[in-house]
Design a protein around this motif. Structure first.
Motif, PDB file in Angstrom:
ATOM      1  N   GLU A 195       0.705  -1.146  -0.119  1.00  0.00           N
ATOM      2  CA  GLU A 195      -0.055  -0.177  -0.094  1.00  0.00           C
ATOM      3  C   GLU A 195       0.872   1.296   0.020  1.00  0.00           C
ATOM      4  O   GLU A 195       2.053   1.316   0.508  1.00  0.00           O
ATOM      5  N   MET A 196       0.321   2.426  -0.585  1.00  0.00           N
ATOM      6  CA  MET A 196       0.936   3.650  -0.353  1.00  0.00           C
ATOM      7  C   MET A 196       0.134   4.659   0.129  1.00  0.00           C
ATOM      8  O   MET A 196      -1.146   4.565  -0.661  1.00  0.00           O
ATOM      9  N   TRP A 197       0.556   5.673   0.860  1.00  0.00           N
ATOM     10  CA  TRP A 197      -0.574   6.659   1.234  1.00  0.00           C
ATOM     11  C   TRP A 197      -0.143   7.843   0.258  1.00  0.00           C
ATOM     12  O   TRP A 197       1.012   8.213   0.332  1.00  0.00           O
ATOM     13  N   VAL A 198      -1.173   8.512  -0.025  1.00  0.00           N
ATOM     14  CA  VAL A 198      -0.895   9.618  -0.879  1.00  0.00           C
ATOM     15  C   VAL A 198      -1.735  11.020  -0.560  1.00  0.00           C
ATOM     16  O   VAL A 198      -2.635  11.067   0.058  1.00  0.00           O
ATOM     17  N   ASP A 199      -0.846  12.087  -0.206  1.00  0.00           N
ATOM     18  CA  ASP A 199      -1.316  13.626   0.223  1.00  0.00           C
ATOM     19  C   ASP A 199      -1.778  13.984  -1.034  1.00  0.00           C
ATOM     20  O   ASP A 199      -0.902  14.809  -1.975  1.00  0.00           O
ATOM     21  N   CYS A 200      -3.218  14.085  -1.220  1.00  0.00           N
ATOM     22  CA  CYS A 200      -3.642  14.385  -2.656  1.00  0.00           C
ATOM     23  C   CYS A 200      -3.403  15.999  -2.572  1.00  0.00           C
ATOM     24  O   CYS A 200      -3.491  16.630  -3.853  1.00  0.00           O
ATOM     25  N   LYS A 201      -3.803  16.818  -1.338  1.00  0.00           N
ATOM     26  CA  LYS A 201      -3.551  18.077  -1.562  1.00  0.00           C
ATOM     27  C   LYS A 201      -2.149  18.648  -2.017  1.00  0.00           C
ATOM     28  O   LYS A 201      -2.217  19.688  -2.924  1.00  0.00           O
ATOM     29  N   GLN A 202      -1.018  18.052  -1.786  1.00  0.00           N
ATOM     30  CA  GLN A 202       0.290  18.248  -2.145  1.00  0.00           C
ATOM     31  C   GLN A 202       0.741  17.339  -3.171  1.00  0.00           C
ATOM     32  O   GLN A 202       1.794  17.624  -3.790  1.00  0.00           O
ATOM     33  N   GLU A 203       0.049  16.242  -3.534  1.00  0.00           N
ATOM     34  CA  GLU A 203       0.451  15.193  -4.415  1.00  0.00           C
ATOM     35  C   GLU A 203       1.618  14.982  -4.112  1.00  0.00           C
ATOM     36  O   GLU A 203       2.548  14.883  -4.785  1.00  0.00           O
ATOM     37  N   ARG A 204       1.878  14.350  -2.882  1.00  0.00           N
ATOM     38  CA  ARG A 204       3.077  13.915  -2.380  1.00  0.00           C
ATOM     39  C   ARG A 204       2.787  12.366  -1.689  1.00  0.00           C
ATOM     40  O   ARG A 204       1.900  12.158  -1.274  1.00  0.00           O
ATOM     41  N   LEU A 205       3.893  11.566  -1.705  1.00  0.00           N
ATOM     42  CA  LEU A 205       3.809  10.390  -0.980  1.00  0.00           C
ATOM     43  C   LEU A 205       3.878  10.609   0.371  1.00  0.00           C
ATOM     44  O   LEU A 205       4.591  11.107   0.589  1.00  0.00           O
ATOM     45  N   ALA A 206       2.771   9.562   0.987  1.00  0.00           N
ATOM     46  CA  ALA A 206       2.845  10.010   2.518  1.00  0.00           C
ATOM     47  C   ALA A 206       3.320   8.694   3.196  1.00  0.00           C
ATOM     48  O   ALA A 206       3.844   8.756   4.375  1.00  0.00           O
ATOM     49  N   ALA A 207       3.206   7.510   2.631  1.00  0.00           N
ATOM     50  CA  ALA A 207       3.820   6.191   3.109  1.00  0.00           C
ATOM     51  C   ALA A 207       3.800   5.309   2.073  1.00  0.00           C
ATOM     52  O   ALA A 207       3.150   5.373   1.057  1.00  0.00           O
ATOM     53  N   PHE A 208       4.793   4.283   2.183  1.00  0.00           N
ATOM     54  CA  PHE A 208       4.847   3.234   1.328  1.00  0.00           C
ATOM     55  C   PHE A 208       5.291   1.864   1.959  1.00  0.00           C
ATOM     56  O   PHE A 208       6.035   2.108   2.776  1.00  0.00           O
TER      57      PHE A 208
END
Length: 300
Positions: A195-208
């Motif tokens: 799984e990977m978590w995505v910060d949609c507001k900044q379009e950055r990866l939040a976890a992988f």
């Protein structure tokens, strides 16, 4: 001649240490170069973006690669544990590579003897041209390899939405059966799901995080293998305004090397106390800064 056959012929006397390096290189390079996400959060099933999961993943990966071209340098504290041994290091990034200095072992500051050994190690790096060139070559090689692996993500995996929490969206991924890994490192990478978590507001990866879905063999199994279930996880935070950096990492893999020797790699890392330093900082200047932060224990 196939890549595997060629590798078997040139690496037939491969040592256990070399197999371990190859076995873990994909995960380790991914962790050290991508600088991924933060926070384990609860899920909900509402609020998914109105774009295909694969498109969102591709956009975020493109954005991450863009931020990798940001060459600002940072100093931070690294706490790591491997094989039951805990170490704390101070690390400074420079235009010539990263310089580290050991501060403590298993919660104890260095003895006078250990401090002298650290002084000698750092001094050798400062005065040895070959050591500096090796550091620079290693930095370039890891960066290029990491970028290659990272660029493979959209083609190597099939993505699906798996939940959302505020600005964070969870994407699950599994190996794309139509993708053919071009290298052994890519094979280890491709044989993972997670799984990977995505910060949609900044379009950055939040976890992988990823785990091996099957046994990975080297040299058709003659040189060794990695067991199914091996895994890694990385998290990241916006450590200062506008700058995201890796804050935690864990890696655990087991297997066999050369049929007989066991592979057991398990380590964790935590990064904290980030401070920006000059973009033009040299290794010599970095050494001066690290020396000023040293805590010397009494000679025990």
């Amino acid at each position: 001649m196939s890549a595997v056959t060629g590798w078997v012929k040139t690496c037939s006397p491969l040592s256990q240490r070399a197999v371990v390096r190859l076995a873990c290189s994909a995960a380790t390079v991914l962790v050290s170069i991508i600088l991924l996400g933060s926070a384990t959060l609860s899920q909900s099933d509402s609020g998914l973006p109105g774009v295909p999961a694969a498109d969102l993943a591709r956009r975020v990966i493109t954005n991450e690669l863009k931020f990798q071209d940001d060459h600002t340098n940072w100093m931070y504290r690294l706490e790591k544990e491997q094989f039951g041994k805990k170490q704390v290091e101070e690390i400074i990034e420079t235009r010539e590579g990263s310089l580290s200095r050991l501060l403590s072992i298993n919660g104890q500051p260095l003895t006078a003897k250990q401090q002298v050994e650290e002084d000698q190690r750092v001094q050798e790096l400062m005065t040895s041209r070959s050591a500096k060139r090796k550091l620079q070559r290693s930095l370039v090689a890891e960066t290029l390899q990491g970028r290659r692996l990272f660029k493979m993500l959209p083609e190597a995996f099939v993505f699906n939405y798996a939940g959302v929490d505020g600005n964070l969206v969870k994407l699950s991924f599994r190996p794309n059966p139509n993708f053919h890994p071009p290298s052994l490192e890519a094979r280890v990478f491709h044989d993972m799901q997670g799984e990977m978590w995505v910060d949609c507001k900044q379009e950055r990866l939040a976890a992988f995080n990823g785990r091996l879905t099957q046994e990975v063999k080297f040299g058709l199994g003659l040189l060794g293998h990695l067991d199914k279930g091996g895994h890694f996880e990385v998290t990241q935070a916006e450590v200062v305004s506008g700058h995201w950096d890796m804050t935690t990492m864990s890696l655990a893999m087991t297997g066999k090397a050369l049929l007989f020797k066991s592979i057991a790699v398990e380590k964790t890392e935590k990064r904290r106390d980030f401070q920006q330093v000059s973009d033009d900082l040299t290794l010599t200047q970095a050494a001066d800064i690290l020396n000023a932060h040293v805590v010397v224990a009494d000679n025990r």
